[in-house]
Design a protein around this motif. Structure first.
Motif, mmCIF file in Angstrom:
data_model
loop_
_atom_site.group_PDB
_atom_site.id
_atom_site.type_symbol
_atom_site.label_atom_id
_atom_site.label_comp_id
_atom_site.label_asym_id
_atom_site.label_seq_id
_atom_site.Cartn_x
_atom_site.Cartn_y
_atom_site.Cartn_z
ATOM 1 N N GLU B 185 0.838 -1.202 0.000
ATOM 2 C CA GLU B 185 0.000 0.000 0.000
ATOM 3 C C GLU B 185 0.879 1.261 0.000
ATOM 4 O OE1 GLU B 185 -3.098 1.706 3.173
ATOM 5 O OE2 GLU B 185 -3.158 -0.469 2.953
ATOM 6 N N GLU B 188 2.662 1.732 -3.380
ATOM 7 C CA GLU B 188 1.806 2.250 -4.457
ATOM 8 C C GLU B 188 1.551 3.751 -4.284
ATOM 9 O OE1 GLU B 188 1.131 0.864 -7.163
ATOM 10 O OE2 GLU B 188 1.692 -1.204 -6.688
ATOM 11 N N ARG B 189 1.483 4.185 -3.055
ATOM 12 C CA ARG B 189 1.256 5.627 -2.830
ATOM 13 C C ARG B 189 2.492 6.452 -3.191
ATOM 14 N NH1 ARG B 189 -0.767 6.430 3.060
ATOM 15 N NH2 ARG B 189 -0.893 8.606 2.414
ATOM 16 N N THR B 190 3.670 5.890 -2.969
ATOM 17 C CA THR B 190 4.884 6.657 -3.289
ATOM 18 C C THR B 190 5.276 6.515 -4.761
ATOM 19 O OG1 THR B 190 6.267 4.799 -2.623
ATOM 20 C CG2 THR B 190 5.863 6.490 -0.973
ATOM 21 N N PRO B 253 4.929 8.507 1.794
ATOM 22 C CA PRO B 253 4.164 9.339 0.860
ATOM 23 C C PRO B 253 4.261 10.817 1.214
ATOM 24 C CG PRO B 253 2.856 7.463 1.584
ATOM 25 C CD PRO B 253 4.088 7.492 2.442
#
Lengths: 326, 335
Positions: B185, B188-190, B253
């Motif tokens: 998770e 994917e955000r970074t 992030p």
């Protein structure tokens, strides 16, 4: 190349070459046209001469590959480095980036003629020139430039009394350069002839030259500043820094002078470039500067057998005064 | 005669590892001080257990002795949102034969060409980008045969002031033994912020850090409430000849400042508790963290190696990777 004469640029080419430069620069780069004074300063008055080739077609200059030479101290001897500053082909004579065209033809003739002098050529080409230069002309990246910058308080800072504003440079600056050069592997010889040409006699451009002297009148350090548009914004720019590492007091007051001048000009940011191998890279950071990425990539092509680009990356002291960026 | 014997250039086959290790250890430990021979366990982790496969091209003599090797680690990457493979080149060898006493000149070049032809390029299972690090003092080693060119200088962010940061009360730090779905998770955000970088999901992170023999890493996840908000991996080590705490992974992030503060405090505390006086991280100059870590008091210093690489992609020139490819100390810490 049929219909083209490729040859060294001569005095009689200055006007048509400038016209070609102006037509390309004003049309596609959006920069102001260069005056004859500016052109002559660059290609006629440089104490180190000029290195330039043109391509002629039907009597017109349609391509230019030109460099500004500088006398350079390198590993204990004197040599010539040359900054490639103006390279162009008029649009109607271009052949794209993937084919060898007139640009490559003029560039190769240029390197064949001047490479034999053991010259190091360098510059900060734009992307399109990088692509063609790497592919056909032997350009090698030296480094992605980092900009050292500090935000400054806008309240007035006192200009330090120990710092002298220099109208021109005299012979004492060469002694200072020689002291500094002990920590350089290579550097433009910053003597009076060069510095006066570069920072006093350049038309339409104002540089501030600051110096600190000892009791005998000898220079302990020099800093050169200009307020100008740099990286898209008006900023206070450190154009040259020449201080021996042991002259800590001189370095501190010169920095104070730069900060005071920056504030006086109403600029929020003072910035400059220092080679990353140098101890000055850390010194400026410990005084509040931070390092920032830029889009500038300095590249070079060395014709010196023992001092290639890898060697220069670790030892060559250069400043924005060595560029045409400020 | 030994000099006329046939040399075979071929990819790794099961059972070659003993011969590879023998040559590798002979080349890398003789005369060197403090360099321990590589173990079979380490080799298996590095090459055999890599979840993205193995890339090894060997030059062998008739007796099965490995005389040359061109090797790399295929690593899943994303380039402008597209899933591709990158390859970290390492362990290049071209050694004197134990039996004949001769070095086959050009054998590494031949292995490298076979390596490039077999594995490099665009298309399924090929890598679009090869990268490696090389020391400043010996910048040409292994470069030309693989077509690797200078990409950029390597810089580290160094923090010498290890006073407590205070963290951030909004984020809770949990040290972990293995990475789970929360790592995916966070990755994917970074990933949306990075134009070119390795896929740092749980599969990669567990292989890279938690399953790595011999070198103990400490990993932590920051949670803001129940939300996983950042990852950092640390180990005690040496950087440029000085003992230091090393930030070998950092993934937070943009919109998780509390997690960043808390993880930074965890890194400082870990370093101080280990009796070390400096903390070192690495980011590319175009990474967001380049400026963020300076704002946290880190100074930028040039490292003793450069990044070199070669693009095999049609679209992206190697200057694209020079500027955009995300690197960290985790990309250096393999041997």
């Amino acid at each position: 190349m049929n219909g083209y004469t490729i040859r060294e640029m001569e005095e009689r080419d200055h006007t048509p070459a400038r016209a070609a430069w102006n037509s390309v620069a004003t049309r596609s780069l959006g920069v102001h046209a260069r005056t004859s004074d500016e052109w002559d300063w660059c290609y006629r008055d440089n104490p180190a001469g000029r290195r330039a080739f043109v391509a002629e077609h039907d009597g017109d200059v349609v391509a230019l590959y030109a460099a500004v030479p500088v006398k350079t101290w390198i590993d204990g001897e004197t040599a010539v480095f040359a900054r490639i500053v103006d390279s162009l082909v008029l649009p109607e004579h271009r052949s794209g980036l993937k084919r060898k065209g007139l640009f490559v033809g003029v560039g190769r003739a240029f390197f064949e003629r001047f490479g034999s002098e053991g010259t190091v050529f360098f510059g900060w080409p734009e992307d399109a020139q990088w692509r063609i230069g790497e592919r056909f002309l032997g350009y090698t990246p030296l480094r992605h430039e980092l900009l050292l910058a500090t935000e400054i308080a806008m309240e007035a800072q006192a200009f330090p009394s120990a710092v002298e504003r220099l109208e021109r440079f005299d012979d004492s600056v060469h002694e200072l350069f020689e002291r500094c050069a002990r920590s350089y592997g290579a550097a433009t010889v910053r003597d009076a002839a060069y510095l006066n040409w570069r920072t006093v006699e350049r038309p339409s451009t104002v540089y501030r030259r600051f110096g600190v002297r000892d009791e005998r009148g000898g220079l302990l350090g020099v800093a050169i500043q200009r307020t100008c548009v740099f990286m898209g914004e008006e900023r206070s720019v450190l154009v040259d820094w020449m201080v021996p590492h042991e002259e800590e007091v001189a370095a501190e007051v010169l920095l104070e002078a730069l900060l005071a001048t920056t504030a006086q000009d109403g600029m929020a940011l003072l910035c400059g470039i220092v080679p990353t191998w140098s101890a000055w890279f850390e010194w400026f950071q410990t005084r509040g500067f931070t390092a920032h990425a830029t889009d500038f990539v300095i590249g070079g092509r060395s014709f010196r057998p023992r001092q290639g680009v890898e060697w220069l990356r670790e030892r060559w002291w250069y400043q924005l005064s060595d560029s045409d960026l400020a | 005669m030994a000099l006329r014997e046939t040399i075979t250039i071929r990819p790794y086959q099961t059972g070659d590892e003993a011969a590879i290790l023998e040559t590798y250890n002979r080349a890398n430990t003789i005369g060197a001080t403090g360099v321990a021979p590589r173990t079979l366990e380490h080799w298996r982790w590095l090459f055999e257990n890599n979840p993205s496969g193995m890339r090894v091209m060997l030059g062998l003599d008739e007796g099965g002795e490995v005389l040359a090797q061109c090797a790399g680690l295929p690593l899943r990457a994303r380039v402008d949102g597209k899933s591709v493979l990158a390859c970290l080149a390492l362990d290049g060898l071209n050694v004197r034969s134990e039996r004949t006493g001769h070095t086959r000149r050009g054998l590494f070049t031949a292995c490298s060409e076979a390596f490039r032809e077999t594995f490099g390029g665009e298309g399924r299972e090929r890598h679009v980008f090869t990268f490696a690090s090389t020391t400043i003092s010996n910048p040409q080693v292994g470069r030309a045969p693989l077509g690797l060119a200078f990409l950029r200088e390597s810089f580290v962010h160094v923090l010498d002031d290890l006073t407590a940061r205070g963290g951030d009360f909004r984020a809770e730090i949990r040290e972990i033994e293995r990475f789970g779905s929360e790592a995916n998770e966070i990755f994917e955000r970074t990933a949306t912020e990075t134009r070119a970088g390795l896929v740092r999901d749980a599969l990669f992170l567990n292989w890279r850090f938690t399953e790595r023999p011999l070198k103990p890493y400490r990993a932590a996840i920051a949670f803001v409430g129940a939300r996983p908000a950042g990852i950092a991996v640390w180990r005690a080590g040496v950087h440029d000849g000085r003992a230091a705490g090393l930030v070998v992974e950092w993934m937070v992030p943009r919109d998780e400042p509390a997690a960043a503060s808390a993880l930074c405090n965890w890194l400082v505390t870990r370093t101080r508790d280990a009796g070390l006086a400096r903390l070192v991280a690495e980011f590319g100059a175009f990474a967001r963290e380049w400026n963020e870590f300076q704002a946290r008091g880190f100074k930028v210093a040039r490292a003793q190696q450069h990044w070199i690489g070669a693009s095999h992609a049609r679209v992206h020139h190697q200057r694209f990777f020079a500027r955009q490819f995300r690197t960290g100390l985790g990309e250096l810490d393999w041997s």
